[in-house]
Design a protein around this motif. Structure first.
Motif, PDB file in Angstrom:
ATOM      1  N   HIS A  35     -11.088  10.788  43.375  1.00  0.00           N
ATOM      2  CA  HIS A  35     -10.714  11.565  44.557  1.00  0.00           C
ATOM      3  C   HIS A  35     -11.625  11.255  45.746  1.00  0.00           C
ATOM      4  O   HIS A  35     -11.173  11.239  46.887  1.00  0.00           O
ATOM      5  N   LEU A  36     -12.892  10.990  45.479  1.00  0.00           N
ATOM      6  CA  LEU A  36     -13.783  10.602  46.577  1.00  0.00           C
ATOM      7  C   LEU A  36     -13.305   9.313  47.244  1.00  0.00           C
ATOM      8  O   LEU A  36     -13.291   9.199  48.473  1.00  0.00           O
ATOM      9  N   PHE A  37     -12.921   8.335  46.417  1.00  0.00           N
ATOM     10  CA  PHE A  37     -12.464   7.050  46.940  1.00  0.00           C
ATOM     11  C   PHE A  37     -10.991   7.075  47.331  1.00  0.00           C
ATOM     12  O   PHE A  37     -10.505   6.106  47.913  1.00  0.00           O
ATOM     13  N   GLN A  38     -10.280   8.131  46.962  1.00  0.00           N
ATOM     14  CA  GLN A  38      -8.845   8.257  47.230  1.00  0.00           C
ATOM     15  C   GLN A  38      -8.077   7.074  46.638  1.00  0.00           C
ATOM     16  O   GLN A  38      -7.185   6.496  47.276  1.00  0.00           O
ATOM     17  N   ALA A  39      -8.451   6.721  45.410  1.00  0.00           N
ATOM     18  CA  ALA A  39      -7.879   5.549  44.753  1.00  0.00           C
ATOM     19  C   ALA A  39      -6.644   5.925  43.949  1.00  0.00           C
ATOM     20  O   ALA A  39      -6.648   6.904  43.206  1.00  0.00           O
ATOM     21  N   GLU A  40      -5.590   5.129  44.081  1.00  0.00           N
ATOM     22  CA  GLU A  40      -4.359   5.397  43.342  1.00  0.00           C
ATOM     23  C   GLU A  40      -4.570   5.295  41.837  1.00  0.00           C
ATOM     24  O   GLU A  40      -4.015   6.082  41.069  1.00  0.00           O
ATOM     25  N   LYS A  41      -5.348   4.328  41.423  1.00  0.00           N
ATOM     26  CA  LYS A  41      -5.485   4.039  39.993  1.00  0.00           C
ATOM     27  C   LYS A  41      -6.942   3.811  39.650  1.00  0.00           C
ATOM     28  O   LYS A  41      -7.648   3.097  40.362  1.00  0.00           O
ATOM     29  N   ALA A  42      -7.392   4.437  38.556  1.00  0.00           N
ATOM     30  CA  ALA A  42      -8.787   4.273  38.136  1.00  0.00           C
ATOM     31  C   ALA A  42      -8.895   4.502  36.639  1.00  0.00           C
ATOM     32  O   ALA A  42      -8.116   5.247  36.039  1.00  0.00           O
ATOM     33  N   LEU A 224     -23.079  10.833  41.990  1.00  0.00           N
ATOM     34  CA  LEU A 224     -22.008  11.539  42.690  1.00  0.00           C
ATOM     35  C   LEU A 224     -22.493  12.071  44.038  1.00  0.00           C
ATOM     36  O   LEU A 224     -21.762  12.053  45.034  1.00  0.00           O
ATOM     37  N   GLU A 225     -23.758  12.531  44.073  1.00  0.00           N
ATOM     38  CA  GLU A 225     -24.304  13.059  45.323  1.00  0.00           C
ATOM     39  C   GLU A 225     -24.406  11.972  46.396  1.00  0.00           C
ATOM     40  O   GLU A 225     -24.063  12.191  47.563  1.00  0.00           O
ATOM     41  N   ALA A 226     -24.859  10.789  45.997  1.00  0.00           N
ATOM     42  CA  ALA A 226     -24.965   9.683  46.949  1.00  0.00           C
ATOM     43  C   ALA A 226     -23.592   9.257  47.449  1.00  0.00           C
ATOM     44  O   ALA A 226     -23.410   8.964  48.645  1.00  0.00           O
ATOM     45  N   LEU A 227     -22.613   9.233  46.550  1.00  0.00           N
ATOM     46  CA  LEU A 227     -21.264   8.846  46.946  1.00  0.00           C
ATOM     47  C   LEU A 227     -20.649   9.864  47.904  1.00  0.00           C
ATOM     48  O   LEU A 227     -19.964   9.503  48.865  1.00  0.00           O
ATOM     49  N   GLN A 228     -20.900  11.154  47.639  1.00  0.00           N
ATOM     50  CA  GLN A 228     -20.388  12.194  48.527  1.00  0.00           C
ATOM     51  C   GLN A 228     -20.984  12.035  49.931  1.00  0.00           C
ATOM     52  O   GLN A 228     -20.273  12.156  50.934  1.00  0.00           O
ATOM     53  N   ALA A 229     -22.277  11.752  49.996  1.00  0.00           N
ATOM     54  CA  ALA A 229     -22.930  11.570  51.293  1.00  0.00           C
ATOM     55  C   ALA A 229     -22.336  10.365  52.031  1.00  0.00           C
ATOM     56  O   ALA A 229     -22.125  10.418  53.250  1.00  0.00           O
ATOM     57  N   LEU A 230     -22.057   9.293  51.306  1.00  0.00           N
ATOM     58  CA  LEU A 230     -21.464   8.114  51.933  1.00  0.00           C
ATOM     59  C   LEU A 230     -20.038   8.393  52.394  1.00  0.00           C
ATOM     60  O   LEU A 230     -19.613   7.921  53.458  1.00  0.00           O
ATOM     61  N   CYS A 237     -18.277   2.984  54.402  1.00  0.00           N
ATOM     62  CA  CYS A 237     -19.587   3.124  53.733  1.00  0.00           C
ATOM     63  C   CYS A 237     -19.404   3.277  52.234  1.00  0.00           C
ATOM     64  O   CYS A 237     -20.174   2.731  51.434  1.00  0.00           O
ATOM     65  N   LEU A 238     -18.383   4.027  51.858  1.00  0.00           N
ATOM     66  CA  LEU A 238     -18.098   4.248  50.441  1.00  0.00           C
ATOM     67  C   LEU A 238     -17.645   2.954  49.768  1.00  0.00           C
ATOM     68  O   LEU A 238     -18.129   2.593  48.690  1.00  0.00           O
ATOM     69  N   ALA A 240     -18.340   0.024  50.429  1.00  0.00           N
ATOM     70  CA  ALA A 240     -19.419  -0.962  50.302  1.00  0.00           C
ATOM     71  C   ALA A 240     -20.148  -0.857  48.966  1.00  0.00           C
ATOM     72  O   ALA A 240     -20.901  -1.768  48.595  1.00  0.00           O
ATOM     73  N   CYS A 241     -19.938   0.232  48.238  1.00  0.00           N
ATOM     74  CA  CYS A 241     -20.570   0.408  46.918  1.00  0.00           C
ATOM     75  C   CYS A 241     -19.862  -0.387  45.822  1.00  0.00           C
ATOM     76  O   CYS A 241     -20.411  -0.552  44.725  1.00  0.00           O
ATOM     77  N   LEU A 242     -18.657  -0.856  46.093  1.00  0.00           N
ATOM     78  CA  LEU A 242     -17.850  -1.492  45.054  1.00  0.00           C
ATOM     79  C   LEU A 242     -18.245  -2.942  44.816  1.00  0.00           C
ATOM     80  O   LEU A 242     -18.566  -3.669  45.758  1.00  0.00           O
ATOM     81  N   LEU A 243     -18.206  -3.321  43.563  1.00  0.00           N
ATOM     82  CA  LEU A 243     -18.364  -4.728  43.187  1.00  0.00           C
ATOM     83  C   LEU A 243     -16.984  -5.379  43.121  1.00  0.00           C
ATOM     84  O   LEU A 243     -15.997  -4.728  42.779  1.00  0.00           O
ATOM     85  N   PRO A 244     -16.890  -6.673  43.418  1.00  0.00           N
ATOM     86  CA  PRO A 244     -15.597  -7.356  43.272  1.00  0.00           C
ATOM     87  C   PRO A 244     -15.228  -7.474  41.795  1.00  0.00           C
ATOM     88  O   PRO A 244     -16.086  -7.416  40.911  1.00  0.00           O
ATOM     89  N   ILE A 245     -13.954  -7.627  41.546  1.00  0.00           N
ATOM     90  CA  ILE A 245     -13.472  -7.753  40.169  1.00  0.00           C
ATOM     91  C   ILE A 245     -14.172  -8.902  39.453  1.00  0.00           C
ATOM     92  O   ILE A 245     -14.492  -8.817  38.258  1.00  0.00           O
ATOM     93  N   GLU A 246     -14.448  -9.975  40.174  1.00  0.00           N
ATOM     94  CA  GLU A 246     -15.085 -11.145  39.565  1.00  0.00           C
ATOM     95  C   GLU A 246     -16.418 -10.794  38.900  1.00  0.00           C
ATOM     96  O   GLU A 246     -16.811 -11.435  37.917  1.00  0.00           O
TER      97      GLU A 246
END
Length: 319
Positions: A35-42, A224-230, A237-238, A240-246
């Protein structure tokens, strides 16, 4: 009463290395992040108990296609074992079943017990676990009071080492601080329970933290706290925390395809490339972009298994 606006989900691909907090189930942590990332699938790549903290890789979008491969990866934990008390869940969240005095122990005795639980061993999973029987998790049956017999199974314990016995040896709390490295399907709770039996006093997990999961050996974790702040600073900003699938595909042997081979794969056709790898492989194009997972047979032919959406969008070549 004012209703909260519904989350507008979006397509998002990538991997988040979450530092799961104590007290949340893995699914609860997953849903908060989704929900923080508003991602359709996880999806996540291997449950942590509510008591446990540490690395929980979360896959978004197309990355969920490699989550199954990450489930079988090698993992490492730090744990604290409390000697003298056995619980029904094999950890501090459960109800005490019996209490026994802790005998006099020293480092050689402890090291010998740990060595005996290292290697390829037979392990009985906890009754309170997510393993399914008849399509239902064992913990659901246990909570109803059903009698459950869990068959032992072979697991790999690569390392089971004593980090500190100072609490115990200084006549304080009967605690052992331990390090575990293990393969897929190994329960640290079961390891600690069995260690307690070897020592003659019983034991349960008081604390548990997952340090790493292959291929993420030195992870940069996000709370979770750091992600909420971002998230409050903006979606960019949020993300930018993600790694690529590779980043999650280094466990598979790599095969590199030219443009025509990539088109054939996208069309569901076999690719005769004389590939030397055998079995499951990660397919990449020459630009270094992952196309998906495939299988190379004994003749060296590559067949598609789980391709990413961008690989499948390529127009087919002649066939």
């Amino acid at each position: 009463m004012t209703r909260r606006p519904r989350t507008r989900f979006r397509k998002l691909d990538g991997i988040l290395l979450l530092d799961k907090p104590r007290g949340l189930s893995s699914n609860q942590a997953l849903q908060r992040v989704r929900h923080l990332f508003q991602a359709e699938k996880a999806g996540h790549t291997g449950s942590l108990d509510p008591l446990a903290t540490g690395l929980l890789p979360v896959c978004f979008g197309e990355a969920t296609k490699i989550a199954g491969g990450l489930l079988g990866a090698r993992k490492a934990y730090d744990t604290v074992a409390r000697l003298g008390i056995v619980t029904d869940t094999d950890d501090a969240e459960g109800q005490p079943l019996r209490e026994r005095p802790v005998p006099l122990l020293d480092i050689p005795i402890l090291d010998a017990a740990l060595t005996g639980l290292t290697g390829r061993i037979l392990q009985r999973p906890p009754v309170y676990s997510a393993l399914k029987r008849g399509g239902e998790p064992l913990y659901a049956k246990a909570r109803r009071g059903e009698t459950i017999e869990v068959e032992p199974r072979e697991v790999d314990v690569h390392a089971f080492r004593l980090q500190s016995a100072a609490d115990l040896l200084d006549r304080g709390e009967p605690l052992l601080r331990l390090h575990v490295e293990c393969g897929s399907g190994t329960y640290v709770r079961s390891l600690v329970r069995d260690l307690g039996e070897v020592l003659g006093c019983g034991a349960h997990v008081a604390e548990l933290r997952r340090l790493w999961v292959d291929p993420f050996r030195e992870p940069r974790l996000w709370t979770l706290e750091a992600l909420q702040a971002l998230a409050e600073r903006g979606r960019h900003c949020l993300d930018a925390c993600l790694l690529p699938i590779e980043a999650g595909m280094t466990a598979w042997p790599v095969v590199v395809l030219n443009e025509e081979q990539a088109r054939r794969l996208a069309y569901g056709q076999g690719v005769d490339g004389g590939f030397t790898a055998r079995g499951a492989v990660a397919a990449f194009d020459r630009a270094g972009r992952a196309l998906g997972l495939g299988q190379v047979d004994e003749s060296g032919q590559l067949r598609p298994q789980r391709l990413f959406a961008w690989a499948c969008s390529q127009p087919p070549g002649p066939h």
